[in-house]
Motif scaffolding. Sequence first.
Motif, PDB file in Angstrom:
ATOM      1  N   UNK A  16     -14.490   7.030 -14.863  1.00  0.00           N
ATOM      2  CA  UNK A  16     -14.880   7.527 -13.542  1.00  0.00           C
ATOM      3  C   UNK A  16     -15.023   6.322 -12.624  1.00  0.00           C
ATOM      4  N   UNK A  17     -14.800   6.532 -11.358  1.00  0.00           N
ATOM      5  CA  UNK A  17     -15.097   5.480 -10.390  1.00  0.00           C
ATOM      6  C   UNK A  17     -14.012   4.460 -10.152  1.00  0.00           C
ATOM      7  N   UNK A  18     -12.737   4.756 -10.528  1.00  0.00           N
ATOM      8  CA  UNK A  18     -11.687   3.775 -10.290  1.00  0.00           C
ATOM      9  C   UNK A  18     -11.005   3.954  -8.937  1.00  0.00           C
ATOM     10  N   UNK A  19     -11.403   4.955  -8.160  1.00  0.00           N
ATOM     11  CA  UNK A  19     -10.782   5.243  -6.872  1.00  0.00           C
ATOM     12  C   UNK A  19     -11.458   4.520  -5.719  1.00  0.00           C
ATOM     13  N   UNK A  20     -11.055   4.836  -4.496  1.00  0.00           N
ATOM     14  CA  UNK A  20     -10.163   5.927  -4.117  1.00  0.00           C
ATOM     15  C   UNK A  20      -8.697   5.642  -4.438  1.00  0.00           C
ATOM     16  N   UNK A  21      -7.926   6.723  -4.563  1.00  0.00           N
ATOM     17  CA  UNK A  21      -6.498   6.603  -4.827  1.00  0.00           C
ATOM     18  C   UNK A  21      -5.803   5.951  -3.634  1.00  0.00           C
ATOM     19  N   UNK A  22      -4.760   5.175  -3.938  1.00  0.00           N
ATOM     20  CA  UNK A  22      -4.007   4.465  -2.914  1.00  0.00           C
ATOM     21  C   UNK A  22      -2.531   4.814  -3.076  1.00  0.00           C
ATOM     22  N   UNK A  23      -1.900   5.227  -1.997  1.00  0.00           N
ATOM     23  CA  UNK A  23      -0.481   5.556  -2.062  1.00  0.00           C
ATOM     24  C   UNK A  23       0.347   4.278  -2.094  1.00  0.00           C
ATOM     25  N   UNK A  24       1.603   4.422  -2.491  1.00  0.00           N
ATOM     26  CA  UNK A  24       2.495   3.266  -2.509  1.00  0.00           C
ATOM     27  C   UNK A  24       2.703   2.728  -1.096  1.00  0.00           C
ATOM     28  N   UNK A  25       2.785   3.599  -0.132  1.00  0.00           N
ATOM     29  CA  UNK A  25       2.951   3.168   1.253  1.00  0.00           C
ATOM     30  C   UNK A  25       1.737   2.366   1.716  1.00  0.00           C
ATOM     31  N   UNK A  26       0.554   2.830   1.377  1.00  0.00           N
ATOM     32  CA  UNK A  26      -0.669   2.097   1.735  1.00  0.00           C
ATOM     33  C   UNK A  26      -0.711   0.740   1.033  1.00  0.00           C
ATOM     34  N   UNK A  27      -0.278   0.716  -0.230  1.00  0.00           N
ATOM     35  CA  UNK A  27      -0.270  -0.547  -0.957  1.00  0.00           C
ATOM     36  C   UNK A  27       0.700  -1.536  -0.329  1.00  0.00           C
ATOM     37  N   UNK A  28       1.882  -1.061   0.034  1.00  0.00           N
ATOM     38  CA  UNK A  28       2.876  -1.957   0.624  1.00  0.00           C
ATOM     39  C   UNK A  28       2.370  -2.548   1.940  1.00  0.00           C
ATOM     40  N   UNK A  29       1.654  -1.754   2.723  1.00  0.00           N
ATOM     41  CA  UNK A  29       1.075  -2.276   3.967  1.00  0.00           C
ATOM     42  C   UNK A  29       0.012  -3.334   3.651  1.00  0.00           C
ATOM     43  N   UNK A  30      -0.756  -3.118   2.598  1.00  0.00           N
ATOM     44  CA  UNK A  30      -1.753  -4.083   2.182  1.00  0.00           C
ATOM     45  C   UNK A  30      -1.088  -5.377   1.707  1.00  0.00           C
ATOM     46  N   UNK A  31      -0.011  -5.246   0.958  1.00  0.00           N
ATOM     47  CA  UNK A  31       0.738  -6.412   0.476  1.00  0.00           C
ATOM     48  C   UNK A  31       1.193  -7.269   1.660  1.00  0.00           C
ATOM     49  N   UNK A  32       1.740  -6.629   2.682  1.00  0.00           N
ATOM     50  CA  UNK A  32       2.209  -7.366   3.848  1.00  0.00           C
ATOM     51  C   UNK A  32       1.054  -8.038   4.581  1.00  0.00           C
ATOM     52  N   UNK A  33      -0.108  -7.381   4.590  1.00  0.00           N
ATOM     53  CA  UNK A  33      -1.255  -7.910   5.335  1.00  0.00           C
ATOM     54  C   UNK A  33      -1.834  -9.166   4.700  1.00  0.00           C
ATOM     55  N   UNK A  34      -1.757  -9.289   3.360  1.00  0.00           N
ATOM     56  CA  UNK A  34      -2.412 -10.422   2.698  1.00  0.00           C
ATOM     57  C   UNK A  34      -1.439 -11.520   2.281  1.00  0.00           C
TER      58      UNK A  34
END
Length: 322
Positions: A16-34
Amino acid sequence: MTGNPSDAPTSPPSVTGNGPAVSRQEFDALFEAVRTWGRWTPADRGAWNRVTPERVRRAAALVRSGTVVPMARPWDTAPGPDNIRPALHYMSDLGDVEALEPSVHKDFLAVDYHGKAVSHLDALSHIAYRGDLYDGRAARELIDSGGARFGAVSALGALVTKGVLLDLPAVSGCAWLEPGRAVHAEDIVGAEEALGVTIGEGDAVLLRTGSLRRRQELGAWNPDAASAGLHVDAMPLLAERGIALLGGDGDSDVRPSPVDGLHSPVHALAIAAMGVPLLDNLDLEALSAAGAAAGRYAFLFLVAPLNVPGGTGSPVNPIAVL
């Protein structure tokens, strides 16, 4: 760890507690941001380029008591749910091979260290995302059966810098974080405040979840199925702080992964986007006790991986000096 009763497997912990879920699109935006591609020369040292001689000098000034704390786990030759490819160790000379005097005793070591049992460093060649290593280098062009021609562990050298221990069980008042528990940015900020530390540029950040204490008391389990670790939403904070190294008593990723279709999203962000090498499977129990005794969780930190040309990482024994 070899021969310890805790090596007996236990039932997989409920998650329990491993979320919130992240979509691939959200992850890719995060990748670009960092991502920090194109920032440093040499690029295959990545964020270790942040550690200047002045930062080393300031880190050395943190030494007060001279207490030295190693962080490597014992060399583990016993198979288990968290050690599916055990390390090898056998004697190759019992004093009966060479001339009689003086007698000589030799042994052989071998290890498939990228797993859950050996304390090791992940170099920048260890992870590619969408086919690219750190700095946008194509993995297929730079890694083959002979090793890595970019991001090899041999390019890193040694690291001496300020270390910061984020002792989450100590902050939370518990023995350990349960497998599957995600650590978020607000948890990091709360730990800084509670422990009296501030993560700064060039720091080595170590996350203690208490997994080794849990293993000792409850038995081994498969950490690929469930382990406490960072949620991807913690990574922008660490990117903003400009860390040089990230490590922990697990492999930094919360498992199961909260990101659709990615098994190790924190690895992808840290190594492939940010150029931050990782330290996996540390024993942080003694450092936790030393930090509590000293009342401080910042220290001089040292790690020197093996000089393996083309290697994707190395077994290590990092050292903290308080």
